[in-house]
Motif scaffolding. Structure first.
Motif, short mmCIF file in Angstrom:
data_model
loop_
_atom_site.label_atom_id
_atom_site.label_comp_id
_atom_site.label_asym_id
_atom_site.label_seq_id
_atom_site.Cartn_x
_atom_site.Cartn_y
_atom_site.Cartn_z
N ASP A 224 0.82 -1.22 0.00
CA ASP A 224 0.00 0.00 0.00
C ASP A 224 0.86 1.28 0.00
O ASP A 224 0.34 2.36 0.29
CB ASP A 224 -0.94 0.01 1.22
N THR A 225 2.11 1.15 -0.34
CA THR A 225 2.96 2.35 -0.33
C THR A 225 4.22 2.11 -1.15
O THR A 225 4.63 0.96 -1.38
CB THR A 225 3.35 2.72 1.12
N GLU A 243 0.18 15.89 -5.30
CA GLU A 243 -0.69 14.75 -5.59
C GLU A 243 -1.43 14.95 -6.92
O GLU A 243 -1.58 14.02 -7.72
CB GLU A 243 -1.68 14.62 -4.43
N ALA A 244 -1.87 16.19 -7.15
CA ALA A 244 -2.68 16.46 -8.34
C ALA A 244 -1.89 16.34 -9.64
O ALA A 244 -2.47 16.33 -10.73
CB ALA A 244 -3.29 17.86 -8.23
N ASP A 255 -5.48 12.38 -9.33
CA ASP A 255 -4.85 12.03 -8.06
C ASP A 255 -4.69 10.52 -7.90
O ASP A 255 -5.00 9.97 -6.83
CB ASP A 255 -5.66 12.58 -6.88
N ALA A 267 -6.59 5.31 -6.29
CA ALA A 267 -6.53 6.65 -5.71
C ALA A 267 -5.35 6.78 -4.74
O ALA A 267 -5.07 5.86 -3.96
CB ALA A 267 -7.83 6.97 -4.97
N ILE A 268 -4.67 7.89 -4.82
CA ILE A 268 -3.61 8.19 -3.85
C ILE A 268 -4.29 8.67 -2.57
O ILE A 268 -5.10 9.60 -2.60
CB ILE A 268 -2.67 9.30 -4.39
N LEU A 269 -3.98 8.00 -1.46
CA LEU A 269 -4.61 8.39 -0.19
C LEU A 269 -3.81 9.48 0.51
O LEU A 269 -4.39 10.43 1.04
CB LEU A 269 -4.74 7.16 0.73
N THR A 270 -2.49 9.32 0.54
CA THR A 270 -1.64 10.37 1.11
C THR A 270 -0.44 10.55 0.20
O THR A 270 0.03 9.61 -0.44
CB THR A 270 -1.13 10.01 2.52
N PHE A 271 0.03 11.79 0.15
CA PHE A 271 1.16 12.14 -0.72
C PHE A 271 2.11 12.98 0.12
O PHE A 271 1.77 14.08 0.56
CB PHE A 271 0.65 12.94 -1.91
N THR A 272 3.30 12.45 0.35
CA THR A 272 4.26 13.13 1.22
C THR A 272 5.46 13.61 0.42
O THR A 272 6.09 12.81 -0.30
CB THR A 272 4.74 12.20 2.35
N ASP A 273 5.73 14.88 0.54
CA ASP A 273 6.94 15.46 -0.06
C ASP A 273 8.07 15.25 0.95
O ASP A 273 8.17 15.95 1.94
CB ASP A 273 6.71 16.95 -0.34
N THR A 283 0.76 6.69 -0.32
CA THR A 283 0.05 5.51 0.17
C THR A 283 -1.25 5.39 -0.61
O THR A 283 -1.76 6.39 -1.15
CB THR A 283 -0.26 5.59 1.68
N LYS B 9 -8.85 18.04 -0.02
CA LYS B 9 -7.51 17.65 0.41
C LYS B 9 -7.09 18.54 1.56
O LYS B 9 -7.42 19.72 1.59
CB LYS B 9 -6.49 17.82 -0.73
N ASN B 14 4.18 17.83 5.80
CA ASN B 14 4.46 17.82 4.36
C ASN B 14 3.71 16.70 3.64
O ASN B 14 4.10 16.27 2.56
CB ASN B 14 5.98 17.70 4.10
N THR B 15 2.61 16.26 4.28
CA THR B 15 1.79 15.21 3.68
C THR B 15 0.41 15.74 3.31
O THR B 15 -0.26 16.36 4.13
CB THR B 15 1.63 14.02 4.64
N THR B 16 0.04 15.51 2.06
CA THR B 16 -1.30 15.87 1.59
C THR B 16 -2.20 14.64 1.71
O THR B 16 -1.81 13.54 1.30
CB THR B 16 -1.25 16.35 0.13
#
Lengths: 318, 53
Positions: A224-225, A243-244, A255, A267-273, A283, B9, B14-16
């Motif tokens: 899942d990640t 994410e977009a 997304d 679908a992306i649930l979380t997006f971390t930079d 994730t 969102k 730093n997490t979306t």
């Protein structure tokens, strides 16, 4: 009668202005595929050339056949037409059989081998070029039957060559480009749009960068990640993605990423930079062991992400 | 009365986070999904919960 004449030619007026529109030496080329994605000849309205929005749209066109490819700045350009071929008669009379070929040679100072690789690809497809001269003017080819449009000047692809010129004690490394313009491209049909008519600095135009991606954290056993690091082909991290920016490869779902194994967008649930520049962790709902996942993103800010979804850069969840 | 629009969102650190994709999620499920990945998962859950209201 010379070879350029037709039967109804008359002498043309020769008025000469005080400030004649003359070209300066080339500083950049904008390569353009000869035919676009619809099979039509690539061209642009002269009036559209003056607006950056129109030119940016060409440079970032989604389809490579619709896209413009500005080169790096070039130096030591020579663009010389050979002497015409003549037939000599016993009387001493010499008649022009045809014009000589026009050959262009240009050097890209500090050109890298990665750039060389890209430039070499141009020998494999029909293309033309707009020329940006030292004055910032855009030189194009005018078709008398279609005078509202600026056409790229056609390159004889068979003659195109790109090669590496290695550094010496006195010279830096360079990439040399050379080609002959197509014999059909007549010098008298070259025109230019003046730099003063443009709402942008054409010398600053740059081609798109390709990306490379490396994956990690894809073997957590949770399916899942994963983490991915995106850089340009020159190793520069691609920062500030969100994410977009990612669209499912299957149904273009916003997304999302794509599960190659199931054929479904996810679908992306979380997006971390991540703190590492150019590195991101996402994730998503748990998939299955050994499922193959694919990223997909459209062109953004001069970066072409096509390599993400070409099938060579998928990641397997384990 | 106009319906209050919900954020699709939200960003925590730093997490979306995709709020819509977490519709109706319980704290237990959220914990199960994210506690091993995000030390601040509780903060994230509270933010998602608040955004859904």
């Amino acid at each position: 009668m010379a070879i350029d004449c037709t039967c109804n030619n008359t002498l043309r007026n020769l008025g000469n202005p005080d400030c004649p529109p003359v070209f300066q030496i080339a500083k950049k080329f904008i390569f353009v595929p000869r035919f676009d994605s619809t099979g039509a000849v690539n061209k642009i309205l002269k009036t559209d050339l003056t607006s950056f929005a129109n030119v940016e749209a060409k440079i970032e066109a989604a389809d490579p056949l619709d896209r413009w490819y500005p080169t790096a700045e070039v130096e030591n350009v020579e663009d010389i037409r050979e002497e015409p071929v003549r037939q000599e008669f016993n009387s001493g009379k010499s008649i022009v059989v045809r014009d000589g070929f026009r050959t262009n040679t240009a050097f890209i100072p500090l050109g890298s081998t990665q750039e060389l690789d890209a430039y070499k690809s141009y020998g494999c497809a029909e293309f033309g070029a707009y020329i940006v001269d030292a004055g910032g003017n855009i030189i194009y080819y005018e078709d008398a039957n279609d005078p509202d449009y600026a056409y790229p000047i056609l390159v004889d692809t068979d003659t195109y060559h790109a090669m590496l010129v290695k550094a010496t004690d006195a010279e830096v490394q360079m990439v040399m480009l050379s080609w002959q313009w197509r014999q059909s491209q007549r010098d008298q049909n070259l025109r230019f749009v003046e730099a003063s008519d443009l709402d942008y600095d054409i010398e600053s135009l740059s081609g798109l960068f390709d990306v490379e991606v490396t994956f990690s954290n894809n073997n957590t056993g949770t399916f899942d990640t994963f983490t991915f690091l995106i850089t340009t082909q020159f190793g520069v991290p691609v920062k500030n993605l969100v994410e977009a920016d990612f669209i499912g490869f299957g149904a273009a779902t916003a997304d999302s990423i794509y599960n190659v194994s199931t054929g479904l967008d996810v679908a992306i649930l979380t997006f971390t930079d991540d703190p590492v520049d150019g590195q991101y962790t996402i994730t998503f709902a748990a998939q299955s062991n050994n499922d193959v996942m694919r990223l997909n993103a459209p062109i953004k800010d001069g970066i072409d992400f096509a390599n993400l979804s070409n099938g060579d850069n998928d990641v397997t969840l384990t | 009365m106009a319906k209050k629009s919900k954020a699709s969102k939200i960003t925590v650190g730093n997490t979306t986070i995709n709020v819509a994709a977490h519709k109706g999620i319980t704290k237990e499920t959220f914990k199960k999904m994210y506690s091993g990945k995000f030390p601040n998962w509780e903060e994230m859950y509270e933010a998602v919960k608040a955004a859904r209201k």
